[in-house]
Design a protein around this motif. Structure first.
Motif, PDB file in Angstrom:
ATOM      1  N   LEU A 147       0.777  -1.101   0.019  1.00 20.85           N
ATOM      2  CA  LEU A 147       0.152  -0.155   0.040  1.00 20.85           C
ATOM      3  C   LEU A 147       0.832   1.335   0.095  1.00 20.85           C
ATOM      4  O   LEU A 147       0.580   2.254  -0.659  1.00 20.85           O
ATOM      5  N   TYR A 148       1.825   1.085   0.813  1.00 21.68           N
ATOM      6  CA  TYR A 148       2.928   2.344   1.026  1.00 21.68           C
ATOM      7  C   TYR A 148       3.522   2.731  -0.299  1.00 21.68           C
ATOM      8  O   TYR A 148       3.562   3.827  -0.815  1.00 21.68           O
ATOM      9  N   ASP A 149       3.986   1.562  -0.995  1.00 25.45           N
ATOM     10  CA  ASP A 149       4.680   1.794  -2.409  1.00 25.45           C
ATOM     11  C   ASP A 149       3.637   2.081  -3.443  1.00 25.45           C
ATOM     12  O   ASP A 149       4.095   2.982  -4.185  1.00 25.45           O
ATOM     13  N   ASN A 150       2.421   1.963  -3.408  1.00 25.03           N
ATOM     14  CA  ASN A 150       1.622   2.202  -4.314  1.00 25.03           C
ATOM     15  C   ASN A 150       1.212   3.607  -4.336  1.00 25.03           C
ATOM     16  O   ASN A 150       1.163   4.555  -5.198  1.00 25.03           O
ATOM     17  N   VAL A 151       1.064   3.960  -3.046  1.00 26.00           N
ATOM     18  CA  VAL A 151       0.752   5.565  -2.524  1.00 26.00           C
ATOM     19  C   VAL A 151       2.010   6.491  -3.109  1.00 26.00           C
ATOM     20  O   VAL A 151       1.991   7.754  -3.740  1.00 26.00           O
ATOM     21  N   GLN A 152       3.147   5.901  -2.888  1.00 27.86           N
ATOM     22  CA  GLN A 152       4.290   6.627  -3.217  1.00 27.86           C
ATOM     23  C   GLN A 152       4.485   6.930  -4.796  1.00 27.86           C
ATOM     24  O   GLN A 152       4.591   7.976  -5.397  1.00 27.86           O
ATOM     25  N   LEU A 153       4.065   6.010  -5.603  1.00 24.98           N
ATOM     26  CA  LEU A 153       3.970   5.989  -6.892  1.00 24.98           C
ATOM     27  C   LEU A 153       2.958   6.907  -7.412  1.00 24.98           C
ATOM     28  O   LEU A 153       3.162   7.658  -8.350  1.00 24.98           O
ATOM     29  N   GLU A 154       1.765   6.865  -6.714  1.00 24.38           N
ATOM     30  CA  GLU A 154       0.457   7.811  -7.080  1.00 24.38           C
ATOM     31  C   GLU A 154       1.231   9.112  -6.916  1.00 24.38           C
ATOM     32  O   GLU A 154       0.806  10.113  -7.437  1.00 24.38           O
ATOM     33  N   GLU A 155       1.559   9.431  -5.692  1.00 23.24           N
ATOM     34  CA  GLU A 155       2.183  10.733  -5.344  1.00 23.24           C
ATOM     35  C   GLU A 155       3.071  11.328  -6.527  1.00 23.24           C
ATOM     36  O   GLU A 155       2.724  12.477  -6.844  1.00 23.24           O
ATOM     37  N   PHE A 156       3.894  10.665  -6.875  1.00 22.78           N
ATOM     38  CA  PHE A 156       4.882  11.088  -7.986  1.00 22.78           C
ATOM     39  C   PHE A 156       3.860  11.269  -9.016  1.00 22.78           C
ATOM     40  O   PHE A 156       4.194  12.432  -9.797  1.00 22.78           O
ATOM     41  N   GLU A 157       3.038  10.405  -9.608  1.00 24.19           N
ATOM     42  CA  GLU A 157       2.044  10.770 -10.652  1.00 24.19           C
ATOM     43  C   GLU A 157       1.377  12.217 -10.395  1.00 24.19           C
ATOM     44  O   GLU A 157       1.162  12.940 -11.311  1.00 24.19           O
ATOM     45  N   HIS A 158       1.166  12.263  -9.471  1.00 21.76           N
ATOM     46  CA  HIS A 158       0.151  13.695  -9.030  1.00 21.76           C
ATOM     47  C   HIS A 158       1.096  14.801  -9.062  1.00 21.76           C
ATOM     48  O   HIS A 158       0.779  16.007  -9.624  1.00 21.76           O
ATOM     49  N   ILE A 159       2.521  14.722  -8.559  1.00 27.61           N
ATOM     50  CA  ILE A 159       3.483  15.769  -8.717  1.00 27.61           C
ATOM     51  C   ILE A 159       3.579  16.140 -10.140  1.00 27.61           C
ATOM     52  O   ILE A 159       3.727  17.242 -10.531  1.00 27.61           O
ATOM     53  N   GLU A 160       3.940  14.951 -10.970  1.00 24.61           N
ATOM     54  CA  GLU A 160       3.848  15.380 -12.402  1.00 24.61           C
ATOM     55  C   GLU A 160       2.848  15.798 -13.205  1.00 24.61           C
ATOM     56  O   GLU A 160       2.855  16.838 -13.891  1.00 24.61           O
ATOM     57  N   LYS A 161       1.353  15.680 -12.629  1.00 21.12           N
ATOM     58  CA  LYS A 161       0.228  16.430 -13.325  1.00 21.12           C
ATOM     59  C   LYS A 161       0.254  17.790 -12.835  1.00 21.12           C
ATOM     60  O   LYS A 161      -0.002  18.494 -13.427  1.00 21.12           O
ATOM     61  N   VAL A 162       0.701  18.097 -11.513  1.00 24.41           N
ATOM     62  CA  VAL A 162       0.625  19.706 -11.109  1.00 24.41           C
ATOM     63  C   VAL A 162       1.687  20.346 -11.828  1.00 24.41           C
ATOM     64  O   VAL A 162       1.463  21.326 -11.981  1.00 24.41           O
ATOM     65  N   LYS A 163       2.829  19.755 -11.883  1.00 25.80           N
ATOM     66  CA  LYS A 163       3.955  20.439 -12.719  1.00 25.80           C
ATOM     67  C   LYS A 163       3.088  20.692 -14.307  1.00 25.80           C
ATOM     68  O   LYS A 163       3.387  21.939 -14.719  1.00 25.80           O
ATOM     69  N   LYS A 164       2.589  19.910 -15.050  1.00 27.21           N
ATOM     70  CA  LYS A 164       2.131  19.869 -16.166  1.00 27.21           C
ATOM     71  C   LYS A 164       1.174  21.111 -16.292  1.00 27.21           C
ATOM     72  O   LYS A 164       1.116  21.686 -17.082  1.00 27.21           O
ATOM     73  N   TYR A 165       0.297  20.968 -15.303  1.00 27.21           N
ATOM     74  CA  TYR A 165      -0.874  21.902 -15.189  1.00 27.21           C
ATOM     75  C   TYR A 165      -0.545  23.241 -14.946  1.00 27.21           C
ATOM     76  O   TYR A 165      -1.155  24.487 -15.268  1.00 27.21           O
ATOM     77  N   GLU A 166       0.264  23.464 -14.038  1.00 26.78           N
ATOM     78  CA  GLU A 166       0.981  24.627 -13.619  1.00 26.78           C
ATOM     79  C   GLU A 166       1.761  25.443 -14.642  1.00 26.78           C
ATOM     80  O   GLU A 166       1.357  26.378 -14.972  1.00 26.78           O
ATOM     81  N   LEU A 167       2.472  24.603 -15.464  1.00 26.50           N
ATOM     82  CA  LEU A 167       2.980  25.163 -16.780  1.00 26.50           C
ATOM     83  C   LEU A 167       1.946  25.690 -17.871  1.00 26.50           C
ATOM     84  O   LEU A 167       2.382  26.555 -18.278  1.00 26.50           O
ATOM     85  N   ALA A 168       0.878  24.802 -17.852  1.00 28.39           N
ATOM     86  CA  ALA A 168      -0.135  25.248 -18.862  1.00 28.39           C
ATOM     87  C   ALA A 168      -0.666  26.673 -18.485  1.00 28.39           C
ATOM     88  O   ALA A 168      -0.716  27.289 -19.239  1.00 28.39           O
ATOM     89  N   LEU A 169      -1.076  26.735 -17.212  1.00 26.57           N
ATOM     90  CA  LEU A 169      -1.598  27.921 -16.631  1.00 26.57           C
ATOM     91  C   LEU A 169      -0.561  29.055 -16.920  1.00 26.57           C
ATOM     92  O   LEU A 169      -1.058  30.150 -17.048  1.00 26.57           O
ATOM     93  N   ILE A 170       0.571  28.698 -16.706  1.00 22.66           N
ATOM     94  CA  ILE A 170       1.514  29.924 -16.718  1.00 22.66           C
ATOM     95  C   ILE A 170       1.773  30.235 -18.158  1.00 22.66           C
ATOM     96  O   ILE A 170       1.676  31.587 -18.173  1.00 22.66           O
ATOM     97  N   ARG A 171       1.849  29.461 -18.946  1.00 24.19           N
ATOM     98  CA  ARG A 171       1.644  29.639 -20.357  1.00 24.19           C
ATOM     99  C   ARG A 171       0.556  30.533 -20.879  1.00 24.19           C
ATOM    100  O   ARG A 171       0.805  31.608 -21.660  1.00 24.19           O
ATOM    101  N   LEU A 172      -0.741  30.285 -20.260  1.00 20.93           N
ATOM    102  CA  LEU A 172      -1.695  31.003 -20.679  1.00 20.93           C
ATOM    103  C   LEU A 172      -2.064  32.432 -19.808  1.00 20.93           C
ATOM    104  O   LEU A 172      -2.527  33.162 -20.612  1.00 20.93           O
ATOM    105  N   SER A 173      -1.704  32.348 -18.623  1.00 14.13           N
ATOM    106  CA  SER A 173      -1.921  33.666 -18.027  1.00 14.13           C
ATOM    107  C   SER A 173      -0.840  34.387 -17.398  1.00 14.13           C
ATOM    108  O   SER A 173      -0.917  35.538 -16.801  1.00 14.13           O
TER     109      SER A 173
END
Length: 126
Positions: free
Chosen positions: A66-92
């Motif tokens: 369970l701990y390993d799965n959540v670690q991977l999930e956190e990593f995926e969410h960090i990547e999503k946050v970075k992606k959407y943050e860059l998209a928002l910065i590019r637009l606004s």
């Protein structure tokens, strides 16, 4: 500008507004998912520590998974946050994004050691 150009410009502006709104909500959703993953990571870390102290092999195996799965999930969410943050910065623009009331989480301070993720990924690929 001609009437046709004004109409086309209005359409482009409306499309840009829609894109900014969509990027904002995607970014906000990704931050909330990251927050939830981090709270689960803390909980599963505690459960894993208790399992190690108890010495019960089945409990250790389950809580470790369970701990390993959540670690991977956190990593995926960090990547999503970075992606959407860059998209928002590019637009606004960066100044506008920094002024948002959403900067509650410092995504650059990861709770998971990147070396551990890389080591786990190498172990999985072998």
């Amino acid at each position: 500008l001609t009437d046709t150009e004004i109409i086309e410009l209005a359409g482009v502006i409306e499309s840009l507004q829609d894109n900014i709104i969509s990027a904002y909500y995607d970014y906000k959703m990704a931050l909330n998912q990251l927050k939830e993953a981090r709270s689960m990571l803390v909980l599963y870390n505690q459960n894993f520590s208790k399992a190690l102290q108890s010495g019960d092999e089945l409990e250790i195996l389950i809580s470790s998974n369970l701990y390993d799965n959540v670690q991977l999930e956190e990593f995926e969410h960090i990547e999503k946050v970075k992606k959407y943050e860059l998209a928002l910065i590019r637009l606004s623009g960066e100044k506008a994004v920094k002024k948002l009331n959403l900067y509650q989480y410092n995504i650059h301070n990861e709770l998971v050691d990147q070396a551990l993720i890389n080591a786990g990924a190498e172990r999985i690929s072998q």
